[in-house]
Design a protein around this motif. Structure first.
Motif, PDB file in Angstrom:
ATOM      1  N   LEU A 164       0.820  -1.220   0.000  1.00  0.00           N
ATOM      2  CA  LEU A 164       0.000   0.000   0.000  1.00  0.00           C
ATOM      3  C   LEU A 164       0.851   1.266   0.000  1.00  0.00           C
ATOM      4  O   LEU A 164       0.550   2.235   0.716  1.00  0.00           O
ATOM      5  N   SER A 165       1.865   1.288  -0.823  1.00  0.00           N
ATOM      6  CA  SER A 165       2.643   2.515  -1.004  1.00  0.00           C
ATOM      7  C   SER A 165       1.742   3.595  -1.578  1.00  0.00           C
ATOM      8  O   SER A 165       0.950   3.342  -2.491  1.00  0.00           O
ATOM      9  N   GLU A 166       1.871   4.788  -1.065  1.00  0.00           N
ATOM     10  CA  GLU A 166       1.010   5.894  -1.476  1.00  0.00           C
ATOM     11  C   GLU A 166       1.101   6.150  -2.983  1.00  0.00           C
ATOM     12  O   GLU A 166       2.187   6.314  -3.540  1.00  0.00           O
ATOM     13  N   GLY A 167      -0.057   6.159  -3.649  1.00  0.00           N
ATOM     14  CA  GLY A 167      -0.126   6.506  -5.066  1.00  0.00           C
ATOM     15  C   GLY A 167       0.481   5.500  -6.010  1.00  0.00           C
ATOM     16  O   GLY A 167       0.808   5.837  -7.153  1.00  0.00           O
ATOM     17  N   SER A 168       0.606   4.237  -5.574  1.00  0.00           N
ATOM     18  CA  SER A 168       1.328   3.241  -6.376  1.00  0.00           C
ATOM     19  C   SER A 168       0.441   2.444  -7.323  1.00  0.00           C
ATOM     20  O   SER A 168       0.944   1.672  -8.139  1.00  0.00           O
ATOM     21  N   GLY A 169      -0.884   2.606  -7.225  1.00  0.00           N
ATOM     22  CA  GLY A 169      -1.790   1.759  -7.988  1.00  0.00           C
ATOM     23  C   GLY A 169      -2.172   2.304  -9.347  1.00  0.00           C
ATOM     24  O   GLY A 169      -2.108   3.510  -9.609  1.00  0.00           O
ATOM     25  N   TYR A 170      -2.619   1.386 -10.219  1.00  0.00           N
ATOM     26  CA  TYR A 170      -2.974   1.730 -11.598  1.00  0.00           C
ATOM     27  C   TYR A 170      -4.369   1.221 -11.942  1.00  0.00           C
ATOM     28  O   TYR A 170      -4.832   0.213 -11.388  1.00  0.00           O
ATOM     29  N   LEU A 171      -5.004   1.913 -12.871  1.00  0.00           N
ATOM     30  CA  LEU A 171      -6.249   1.459 -13.474  1.00  0.00           C
ATOM     31  C   LEU A 171      -5.975   1.159 -14.938  1.00  0.00           C
ATOM     32  O   LEU A 171      -5.452   2.004 -15.670  1.00  0.00           O
ATOM     33  N   TYR A 172      -6.324  -0.065 -15.357  1.00  0.00           N
ATOM     34  CA  TYR A 172      -6.106  -0.496 -16.746  1.00  0.00           C
ATOM     35  C   TYR A 172      -7.433  -0.852 -17.418  1.00  0.00           C
ATOM     36  O   TYR A 172      -8.427  -1.132 -16.756  1.00  0.00           O
ATOM     37  N   ARG A 173      -7.339  -0.897 -18.746  1.00  0.00           N
ATOM     38  CA  ARG A 173      -8.397  -1.498 -19.545  1.00  0.00           C
ATOM     39  C   ARG A 173      -7.723  -2.477 -20.497  1.00  0.00           C
ATOM     40  O   ARG A 173      -6.785  -2.114 -21.224  1.00  0.00           O
ATOM     41  N   LEU A 174      -8.189  -3.720 -20.490  1.00  0.00           N
ATOM     42  CA  LEU A 174      -7.650  -4.757 -21.363  1.00  0.00           C
ATOM     43  C   LEU A 174      -8.668  -5.051 -22.453  1.00  0.00           C
ATOM     44  O   LEU A 174      -9.793  -5.450 -22.182  1.00  0.00           O
ATOM     45  N   ALA A 175      -8.261  -4.839 -23.703  1.00  0.00           N
ATOM     46  CA  ALA A 175      -9.158  -5.059 -24.841  1.00  0.00           C
ATOM     47  C   ALA A 175      -9.288  -6.558 -25.128  1.00  0.00           C
ATOM     48  O   ALA A 175      -8.419  -7.352 -24.764  1.00  0.00           O
ATOM     49  N   PRO A 176     -10.358  -6.964 -25.801  1.00  0.00           N
ATOM     50  CA  PRO A 176     -10.537  -8.379 -26.148  1.00  0.00           C
ATOM     51  C   PRO A 176      -9.379  -8.948 -26.967  1.00  0.00           C
ATOM     52  O   PRO A 176      -9.139 -10.157 -26.927  1.00  0.00           O
ATOM     53  N   ASN A 177      -8.673  -8.068 -27.700  1.00  0.00           N
ATOM     54  CA  ASN A 177      -7.540  -8.554 -28.501  1.00  0.00           C
ATOM     55  C   ASN A 177      -6.234  -8.619 -27.707  1.00  0.00           C
ATOM     56  O   ASN A 177      -5.163  -8.889 -28.259  1.00  0.00           O
ATOM     57  N   GLY A 178      -6.313  -8.366 -26.388  1.00  0.00           N
ATOM     58  CA  GLY A 178      -5.137  -8.504 -25.538  1.00  0.00           C
ATOM     59  C   GLY A 178      -4.295  -7.257 -25.381  1.00  0.00           C
ATOM     60  O   GLY A 178      -3.226  -7.308 -24.754  1.00  0.00           O
ATOM     61  N   VAL A 179      -4.743  -6.139 -25.917  1.00  0.00           N
ATOM     62  CA  VAL A 179      -3.986  -4.893 -25.824  1.00  0.00           C
ATOM     63  C   VAL A 179      -4.353  -4.148 -24.534  1.00  0.00           C
ATOM     64  O   VAL A 179      -5.525  -3.920 -24.256  1.00  0.00           O
ATOM     65  N   TRP A 180      -3.316  -3.780 -23.766  1.00  0.00           N
ATOM     66  CA  TRP A 180      -3.524  -3.044 -22.521  1.00  0.00           C
ATOM     67  C   TRP A 180      -3.530  -1.540 -22.778  1.00  0.00           C
ATOM     68  O   TRP A 180      -2.834  -1.054 -23.652  1.00  0.00           O
TER      69      TRP A 180
ATOM     70  N   THR B 262      -3.234   1.885 -20.122  1.00  0.00           N
ATOM     71  CA  THR B 262      -3.192   2.443 -18.773  1.00  0.00           C
ATOM     72  C   THR B 262      -4.119   3.654 -18.740  1.00  0.00           C
ATOM     73  O   THR B 262      -3.864   4.655 -19.406  1.00  0.00           O
ATOM     74  N   ILE B 263      -5.182   3.556 -17.959  1.00  0.00           N
ATOM     75  CA  ILE B 263      -6.212   4.591 -17.921  1.00  0.00           C
ATOM     76  C   ILE B 263      -5.847   5.701 -16.946  1.00  0.00           C
ATOM     77  O   ILE B 263      -6.013   6.894 -17.228  1.00  0.00           O
ATOM     78  N   ASP B 264      -5.364   5.322 -15.760  1.00  0.00           N
ATOM     79  CA  ASP B 264      -5.043   6.311 -14.732  1.00  0.00           C
ATOM     80  C   ASP B 264      -4.095   5.680 -13.721  1.00  0.00           C
ATOM     81  O   ASP B 264      -3.890   4.457 -13.709  1.00  0.00           O
ATOM     82  N   SER B 265      -3.528   6.503 -12.854  1.00  0.00           N
ATOM     83  CA  SER B 265      -2.598   6.024 -11.837  1.00  0.00           C
ATOM     84  C   SER B 265      -2.753   6.896 -10.594  1.00  0.00           C
ATOM     85  O   SER B 265      -3.597   7.787 -10.545  1.00  0.00           O
ATOM     86  N   GLY B 266      -1.936   6.610  -9.580  1.00  0.00           N
ATOM     87  CA  GLY B 266      -1.963   7.412  -8.369  1.00  0.00           C
ATOM     88  C   GLY B 266      -2.882   6.893  -7.282  1.00  0.00           C
ATOM     89  O   GLY B 266      -3.086   7.560  -6.267  1.00  0.00           O
ATOM     90  N   PHE B 267      -3.446   5.704  -7.465  1.00  0.00           N
ATOM     91  CA  PHE B 267      -4.300   5.099  -6.435  1.00  0.00           C
ATOM     92  C   PHE B 267      -3.417   4.417  -5.379  1.00  0.00           C
ATOM     93  O   PHE B 267      -2.326   3.948  -5.691  1.00  0.00           O
ATOM     94  N   THR B 268      -3.927   4.337  -4.161  1.00  0.00           N
ATOM     95  CA  THR B 268      -3.191   3.624  -3.125  1.00  0.00           C
ATOM     96  C   THR B 268      -3.752   2.225  -2.915  1.00  0.00           C
ATOM     97  O   THR B 268      -2.999   1.259  -2.878  1.00  0.00           O
ATOM     98  N   LEU B 269      -5.056   2.082  -2.811  1.00  0.00           N
ATOM     99  CA  LEU B 269      -5.698   0.764  -2.771  1.00  0.00           C
ATOM    100  C   LEU B 269      -6.887   0.802  -3.724  1.00  0.00           C
ATOM    101  O   LEU B 269      -8.025   1.038  -3.340  1.00  0.00           O
ATOM    102  N   ILE B 270      -6.591   0.591  -5.006  1.00  0.00           N
ATOM    103  CA  ILE B 270      -7.638   0.629  -6.015  1.00  0.00           C
ATOM    104  C   ILE B 270      -8.545  -0.579  -5.831  1.00  0.00           C
ATOM    105  O   ILE B 270      -8.076  -1.704  -5.635  1.00  0.00           O
ATOM    106  N   ASN B 271      -9.852  -0.327  -5.880  1.00  0.00           N
ATOM    107  CA  ASN B 271     -10.785  -1.390  -5.543  1.00  0.00           C
ATOM    108  C   ASN B 271     -11.982  -1.366  -6.483  1.00  0.00           C
ATOM    109  O   ASN B 271     -11.806  -1.400  -7.700  1.00  0.00           O
ATOM    110  N   GLY B 272     -13.218  -1.289  -5.931  1.00  0.00           N
ATOM    111  CA  GLY B 272     -14.415  -1.454  -6.738  1.00  0.00           C
ATOM    112  C   GLY B 272     -14.495  -0.569  -7.968  1.00  0.00           C
ATOM    113  O   GLY B 272     -14.213   0.628  -7.906  1.00  0.00           O
TER     114      GLY B 272
END
Length: 287
Positions: free
Chosen positions: A120-136, A138-148
């Motif tokens: 739980l390092s401050e601001g270490s988390g990422y939000l991704y979107r993975l496409a059906p073809n397998g391409v990642w 990176t949508i956003d960053s800076g989360f500490t405990l990204i969840n729901g």
């Protein structure tokens, strides 16, 4: 709590990621730390357990009925019959001590998923979107405990939770391009109310934020107001999912870190709960 019952009396260390399988007519859920993939049949009470590697962050079902799980920093496809797994993707910022956490599969087949540092390092988390073809992406960053993660009924808003800070963020979401923008705080949950964890949208467009350490679920309007609170018989509920009828709401929970006294007072901790959500909405008051 006449509207709430124990659907399955498990003793999950960290029950998580419930999702209703349309193709199976079953509830899928995981125990993250004990690394079990569970398939629960509410009609019979039977819960089938599939042993997986740890940590097991989430399970979801594709539109074709295939099971995807997050194991560590990897996403794998699971054959429920044979138990065989096929690795299909690895998070772009994968590293030691990190793991995938909550996930949401949208109607277009894109998987939205968070990556967290277990320390739980401050601001270490990422939000991704993975496409059906397998391409990642990176949508956003800076989360500490990204969840729901959840999406509004009209698809125009994406919601993302940072449990560590008690915040649910809202983004503008373009359904055609998939782009998100204009992140803002929808609501900050006070620490004494619990930590916002799993997130779901009900049929009226309200957010259901499960409150870890808060023994409840906050029902939140699209304007960010708590309009109702459902009290639960477990201190650490984690996430929730509707059945296909949207009449019943299933809630996973955790025993992780609870004292013997708390477990004695709340013996349902770690179980899967079932809420008669339709009846609660008719009554217009918390359970």
């Amino acid at each position: 709590m006449n509207n709430i019952s124990i659907a399955f009396s498990s003793q999950a260390t960290l029950g998580e990621s419930p999702v209703w399988s349309q193709s199976r007519g079953r509830l899928l859920w995981v125990d993250t730390l004990e690394a079990s993939l569970n398939v629960f049949d509410p009609a019979t009470g039977q819960n089938i357990v599939h042993t997986m590697p740890s940590p097991l962050g989430f399970v979801t079902e594709t539109h074709e009925g295939q099971l995807l799980v997050g194991i560590g920093c990897h996403i794998e496809r699971v054959d429920e019959t044979t138990g065989k797994r096929q690795r299909i993707a690895t998070a772009p910022h994968a590293q030691k001590g990190y793991r995938l956490n909550d996930a949401y599969l949208d109607p277009t087949g894109h998987l939205w998923v968070g990556l967290m540092d277990e320390g739980l390092s401050e601001g270490s988390g990422y939000l991704y979107r993975l496409a059906p073809n397998g391409v990642w992406e990176t949508i956003d960053s800076g989360f500490t405990l990204i969840n729901g993660i959840a999406r509004s009924l009209d698809g125009g808003t994406l919601y993302v939770t940072d449990s560590r800070h008690g915040t649910i963020y809202a983004y503008e979401h373009d359904e055609l391009s998939g782009e998100v923008s204009h992140r803002h705080r929808l609501i900050d949950i006070a620490p004494n109310e619990g930590k916002p964890d799993g997130l779901l949208i009900d049929q009226e467009g309200c957010l259901l934020s499960v409150l870890f350490d808060g023994a409840g679920i906050a029902r939140i309007s699209a304007d960010g107001d708590i309009v109702q609170r459902i009290t639960l018989p477990v201190l650490r509920p984690t996430s929730c999912a509707f059945d296909s009828s949207h009449k019943y709401l299933f809630v996973t929970s955790a025993r992780l870190g609870l004292s013997p006294t708390t477990l004695a007072n709340m013996p349902a901790s770690g179980s899967v709960l079932q809420i008669d959500y339709e009846r609660i909405m008719r009554q217009g008051s918390a359970a």
